[in-house]
Enzyme design. Structure first.
Site, PDB file in Angstrom:
ATOM      1  N   ASP A   9       4.512   6.691  -4.854  1.00  0.00           N
ATOM      2  CA  ASP A   9       3.508   5.635  -4.651  1.00  0.00           C
ATOM      3  C   ASP A   9       3.420   5.401  -3.141  1.00  0.00           C
ATOM      4  O   ASP A   9       4.215   5.926  -2.360  1.00  0.00           O
ATOM      5  CB  ASP A   9       3.958   4.354  -5.371  1.00  0.00           C
ATOM      6  CG  ASP A   9       3.001   3.184  -5.137  1.00  0.00           C
ATOM      7  OD1 ASP A   9       1.772   3.379  -5.253  1.00  0.00           O
ATOM      8  OD2 ASP A   9       3.470   2.064  -4.810  1.00  0.00           O
ATOM      9  N   SER A  10       2.474   4.562  -2.741  1.00  0.00           N
ATOM     10  CA  SER A  10       2.352   4.201  -1.326  1.00  0.00           C
ATOM     11  C   SER A  10       3.527   3.339  -0.865  1.00  0.00           C
ATOM     12  O   SER A  10       3.780   3.226   0.320  1.00  0.00           O
ATOM     13  CB  SER A  10       1.059   3.418  -1.115  1.00  0.00           C
ATOM     14  OG  SER A  10       1.094   2.226  -1.872  1.00  0.00           O
ATOM     15  N   TYR A  41      -2.589   2.195   0.725  1.00  0.00           N
ATOM     16  CA  TYR A  41      -3.546   3.285   0.513  1.00  0.00           C
ATOM     17  C   TYR A  41      -4.940   2.731   0.180  1.00  0.00           C
ATOM     18  O   TYR A  41      -5.949   3.382   0.433  1.00  0.00           O
ATOM     19  CB  TYR A  41      -3.094   4.152  -0.673  1.00  0.00           C
ATOM     20  CG  TYR A  41      -1.982   5.139  -0.405  1.00  0.00           C
ATOM     21  CD1 TYR A  41      -1.339   5.212   0.835  1.00  0.00           C
ATOM     22  CD2 TYR A  41      -1.574   6.022  -1.415  1.00  0.00           C
ATOM     23  CE1 TYR A  41      -0.320   6.130   1.048  1.00  0.00           C
ATOM     24  CE2 TYR A  41      -0.557   6.946  -1.200  1.00  0.00           C
ATOM     25  CZ  TYR A  41       0.067   6.999   0.030  1.00  0.00           C
ATOM     26  OH  TYR A  41       1.067   7.915   0.230  1.00  0.00           O
ATOM     27  N   GLY A  42      -4.932   1.559  -0.428  1.00  0.00           N
ATOM     28  CA  GLY A  42      -6.169   0.990  -0.981  1.00  0.00           C
ATOM     29  C   GLY A  42      -7.380   0.987  -0.066  1.00  0.00           C
ATOM     30  O   GLY A  42      -8.472   1.361  -0.477  1.00  0.00           O
ATOM     31  N   CYS A  72       0.659   5.716  -8.749  1.00  0.00           N
ATOM     32  CA  CYS A  72      -0.241   4.958  -7.875  1.00  0.00           C
ATOM     33  C   CYS A  72      -1.652   5.209  -8.371  1.00  0.00           C
ATOM     34  O   CYS A  72      -2.075   6.369  -8.509  1.00  0.00           O
ATOM     35  CB  CYS A  72      -0.072   5.466  -6.440  1.00  0.00           C
ATOM     36  SG  CYS A  72      -1.280   4.805  -5.287  1.00  0.00           S
ATOM     37  N   GLU A 151       4.429  -6.064  -0.956  1.00  0.00           N
ATOM     38  CA  GLU A 151       5.182  -5.308   0.054  1.00  0.00           C
ATOM     39  C   GLU A 151       6.000  -6.240   0.950  1.00  0.00           C
ATOM     40  O   GLU A 151       7.029  -5.861   1.462  1.00  0.00           O
ATOM     41  CB  GLU A 151       4.247  -4.422   0.893  1.00  0.00           C
ATOM     42  CG  GLU A 151       3.728  -3.189   0.160  1.00  0.00           C
ATOM     43  CD  GLU A 151       4.810  -2.138  -0.161  1.00  0.00           C
ATOM     44  OE1 GLU A 151       5.773  -2.008   0.610  1.00  0.00           O
ATOM     45  OE2 GLU A 151       4.684  -1.470  -1.202  1.00  0.00           O
ATOM     46  N   CYS A 188      -3.195  -1.357 -10.473  1.00  0.00           N
ATOM     47  CA  CYS A 188      -2.463  -1.032  -9.253  1.00  0.00           C
ATOM     48  C   CYS A 188      -1.004  -1.234  -9.613  1.00  0.00           C
ATOM     49  O   CYS A 188      -0.655  -2.265 -10.202  1.00  0.00           O
ATOM     50  CB  CYS A 188      -2.870  -1.973  -8.119  1.00  0.00           C
ATOM     51  SG  CYS A 188      -1.824  -1.801  -6.651  1.00  0.00           S
ATOM     52  N   HIS A 190       1.458  -2.020  -7.994  1.00  0.00           N
ATOM     53  CA  HIS A 190       2.105  -3.177  -7.366  1.00  0.00           C
ATOM     54  C   HIS A 190       1.916  -4.452  -8.214  1.00  0.00           C
ATOM     55  O   HIS A 190       2.728  -5.373  -8.136  1.00  0.00           O
ATOM     56  CB  HIS A 190       1.507  -3.456  -5.990  1.00  0.00           C
ATOM     57  CG  HIS A 190       2.008  -2.547  -4.892  1.00  0.00           C
ATOM     58  ND1 HIS A 190       1.667  -1.215  -4.830  1.00  0.00           N
ATOM     59  CD2 HIS A 190       2.807  -2.789  -3.830  1.00  0.00           C
ATOM     60  CE1 HIS A 190       2.242  -0.682  -3.735  1.00  0.00           C
ATOM     61  NE2 HIS A 190       2.929  -1.618  -3.128  1.00  0.00           N
TER      62      HIS A 190
HETATM   63  N1  DGL Z   1       0.289   0.924  -5.798  1.00  0.00           N
HETATM   64  C1  DGL Z   1      -0.903   1.563  -5.471  1.00  0.00           C
HETATM   65  C2  DGL Z   1      -1.903   1.622  -6.590  1.00  0.00           C
HETATM   66  O1  DGL Z   1      -1.490   1.651  -7.732  1.00  0.00           O
HETATM   67  C3  DGL Z   1      -1.502   1.463  -4.099  1.00  0.00           C
HETATM   68  C4  DGL Z   1      -1.453   0.172  -3.351  1.00  0.00           C
HETATM   69  C5  DGL Z   1      -1.888   0.386  -1.927  1.00  0.00           C
HETATM   70  O2  DGL Z   1      -1.181   1.096  -1.218  1.00  0.00           O
HETATM   71  O3  DGL Z   1      -2.942  -0.113  -1.516  1.00  0.00           O
HETATM   72  O4  DGL Z   1      -3.076   1.705  -6.369  1.00  0.00           O
END
Ligand code: DGL
Length: 196
Positions: A9-10, A41-42, A72, A151, A188, A190
């Site tokens: 994942d990110s 990453y978003g 992710c 985060e 997501c 997270h």
């Molecule tokens: N956890 C990630 C997802 O499921 C990415 C979150 C991010 O880095 O913006 O999209």
């Protein structure tokens, strides 16, 4: 057992997926890669994220993983299909399984999806849900600040009593409640850490 399963994942979000993998496959060896140098990453263009996906899978393949889990949603939307076509090792993502869960859960066929800007704008969820049931209406919203909160480690229950966090969630989610969704995909990895 034997060769490890690679998960990435990110950042820390994919640990929510890893936790489920440990529950269901407790005897597997696992390698977790959190790309905390480049999180989030978003907001990035999908092509850039696709490059990260290839880099990380290469890294995991060098460590002889037998399977890669793209834990992710943004990375799944950006590069799952391309990675599946490119690598010999099986690569699985998180969007299709979540879509399947929502289609099974919804009673009124009104599903909400929240995720990063990349995931939501890619349309990957609407496409995956409609492929399973064309009669489901999908309402989506991006919630970019949620990843930041996770985060930073601000994920204790007490955090949700803070007016600032509560109001942010309210701003993101009220439009979805207004259109009377009956199921919500935490699109997501997270976000399960903010479920409370
Ligand atoms: N956890 C990630 C997802 O499921 C990415 C979150 C991010 O880095 O913006 O999209």
């Amino acid at each position: 057992m034997d060769n490890p399963v690679g998960i990435f994942d990110s950042g820390v979000g994919g640990l929510t997926v890893m936790q489920e993998i440990i529950k269901q496959l407790p005897y597997e060896n696992l390698i977790y890669f959190g790309d905390t140098a480049r999180v989030p990453y978003g907001p990035r263009p999908l092509e850039e994220v696709r490059g990260f996906v290839f880099e990380i899978i290469n890294y995991l393949v060098e460590r002889e993983v037998k399977l890669v889990v793209v834990a992710c949603n943004t990375a799944t939307a950006a590069g799952l299909i391309e990675a599946q076509a490119h690598f010999d090792v099986p690569v699985v993502g998180v969007i299709e399984p979540s879509a399947r869960g929502a289609v099974q859960a919804t009673r009124d066929r009104r599903v909400g999806v929240i995720g990063t800007v990349g995931t939501i704008n890619s349309g990957a969820y609407s496409k995956a849900i409609r492929a399973l049931d064309a009669g489901v209406t999908v309402y989506s919203a991006h919630c970019p600040k949620f990843v930041e909160i996770v985060e930073k480690g601000m994920i204790s229950d007490a955090n949700f009593l803070r007016p600032k966090t509560y109001n942010l969630a309210k701003t993101y989610l009220t439009p979805l409640l207004r259109v009377e969704i009956d199921s919500l995909i935490l699109g997501c990895t997270h976000y399960p850490l903010l479920k409370g």
